[in-house]
Write an enzyme that holds these catalytic residues in place. Sequence first.
Site, PDB file in Angstrom:
ATOM      1  N   ASP A 209     124.102  35.071 108.976  1.00 32.49           N
ATOM      2  CA  ASP A 209     124.077  36.529 108.844  1.00 32.49           C
ATOM      3  C   ASP A 209     122.936  37.173 109.638  1.00 32.49           C
ATOM      4  O   ASP A 209     123.097  38.259 110.186  1.00 32.49           O
ATOM      5  CB  ASP A 209     124.035  36.930 107.366  1.00 32.49           C
TER       6      ASP A 209
ATOM      7  N   ASP B   1     116.126  40.734  96.076  1.00 31.67           N
ATOM      8  CA  ASP B   1     115.398  40.501  97.333  1.00 31.67           C
ATOM      9  C   ASP B   1     115.212  41.773  98.155  1.00 31.67           C
ATOM     10  O   ASP B   1     114.114  42.045  98.636  1.00 31.67           O
ATOM     11  CB  ASP B   1     116.111  39.429  98.150  1.00 31.67           C
TER      12      ASP B   1
ATOM     13  N   ARG C 248     129.043  42.229 108.508  1.00 32.75           N
ATOM     14  CA  ARG C 248     127.742  42.507 109.134  1.00 32.75           C
ATOM     15  C   ARG C 248     127.827  43.488 110.291  1.00 32.75           C
ATOM     16  O   ARG C 248     127.003  44.400 110.375  1.00 32.75           O
ATOM     17  CB  ARG C 248     127.047  41.204 109.553  1.00 32.75           C
TER      18      ARG C 248
ATOM     19  N   SER D 170     124.182  31.935  95.552  1.00 32.30           N
ATOM     20  CA  SER D 170     124.037  33.022  96.508  1.00 32.30           C
ATOM     21  C   SER D 170     125.446  33.528  96.790  1.00 32.30           C
ATOM     22  O   SER D 170     126.314  32.772  97.231  1.00 32.30           O
ATOM     23  CB  SER D 170     123.392  32.503  97.792  1.00 32.30           C
TER      24      SER D 170
HETATM   25  N1  ARG Z   1     129.025  30.903 105.280  1.00 32.94           N
HETATM   26  C1  ARG Z   1     129.619  32.188 105.297  1.00 32.94           C
HETATM   27  C2  ARG Z   1     129.402  32.864 106.608  1.00 32.94           C
HETATM   28  O1  ARG Z   1     128.556  32.474 107.334  1.00 32.94           O
HETATM   29  C3  ARG Z   1     129.183  33.035 104.140  1.00 32.94           C
HETATM   30  C4  ARG Z   1     127.758  33.468 104.124  1.00 32.94           C
HETATM   31  C5  ARG Z   1     127.558  34.218 102.869  1.00 32.94           C
HETATM   32  N2  ARG Z   1     126.278  34.748 102.716  1.00 32.94           N
HETATM   33  C6  ARG Z   1     125.604  34.650 101.553  1.00 32.94           C
HETATM   34  N3  ARG Z   1     124.462  35.230 101.501  1.00 32.94           N
HETATM   35  N4  ARG Z   1     126.077  34.018 100.529  1.00 32.94           N
HETATM   36  O2  ARG Z   1     130.096  33.772 106.954  1.00 32.94           O
END
Ligand code: ARG
Length: 399
Positions: free
Chosen positions: A124, A14, A95, A175
């Site tokens: 995110d 991506d 992040r 993912s």
């Molecule tokens: N749900 C978790 C969070 O919000 C993990 C997110 C993971 N991101 C991903 N692109 N798989 O912190």
Amino acid sequence: MTERVVLAYSGGLDTSVAIPYLAEKMNAEVIAVAVDLGQGGEDMDTIQKRAIECGAVESVVVDAKEEFAADFCVPALRANALYMDRYPLVSSLSRPLIVKHLVSTAKQVNGTVVSHGCTGKGNDQVRFEAGLAALAPDLKVVAPARDFAWTRDKAIDYAEAKNLPIETTKKNPFSIDQNLWGRAVETGFLEDIWNGPTEEVYSYTADPAQPRAADEVVITFAGGVPVKLDGRALTPYQIIAEMNARAGAQGVGRIDMVEDRLVGIKSREVYEAPGAVALIAAHMELENVTVERDLARFKRGVDQRWSELVYDGLWFSPLKDALDALIGDAQKYVSGDIRMTLHAGRAVVTGRRSEESLYDFSLATYDTGDTFDQSLAKGFVQLFSLPAKIAAARDAKHT
Ligand code: ARG
């Protein structure tokens, strides 16, 4: 004016496709920034080259492993950070650090726009953009997956049409986001919340049900920071990495949960965070021994609020800073050793010792040598229960 887009680059499909796409769509020059947070996997040099092959004018790799460990994982450990009492904030911690490096790169290369690969459904995007709002409010943001409605299929078609040097046939149903603090896996068959995760979902942890010999570790903390394993002085990065390997080999730290996202969705997440889970258990127990009762009780609420703020993307915020100050103060005496057994998916504390211990053997013992004056307890209990006794008498009048 030619925009200069600083892109958070992972090396995956991506964000690789985003390079020529953003260049074309926005008539922009793209500067790719890949941040090493101890995620393992592909070599960072390969990732750096790929960005250039996809059309980036510059490709920057930042080794942020020690910084991530010391400035993000350790604060989370001091806060015993578990969102919804379970999730050790793996993605949430990364992040804000990626944002920091995007902003410093943007300053160096005269960037005007920052870009990330998040969709509009997750947490995110919030973490990236709330962080940018705090650190660099003048930078514009573009998220192609969200803002131009990119899908995986579109990305694959585009990569093939443009002959981009990336694998488009490998079909990963999940993912995945991973770093030193753990690994998050979602989507695919896990979206049916009755489906159990299969073994191939996991990569940081071995099957806890397999028979194997237990491992014992002694973790030394100084002021709430882990500083040694089995007596060997190590950096926070080294400690977390070694605990991932050792606790992971024992199947510690698998978490399967439905969680409340900030955007209002309940989502199914499978995590594995062997080092984080073992270290938090050890740190909590050392706090039990060294932190005074009321401070410890109050801190549990602070820890929970801290975890929610960080989950919600507010790493750079006044309340988070203020809670850090309280948590920091509470860590003053969190020094000493915790002995743990790692085995069969569990990290169990079996011993604690500390120069700062508030555990007083002579007060606690039921054997001879007891210095606790039990005669004081009688009056204490009567006064302590007095308000409830009076209220109960009043209730009795109404029944
Ligand atoms: N749900 C978790 C969070 O919000 C993990 C997110 C993971 N991101 C991903 N692109 N798989 O912190």
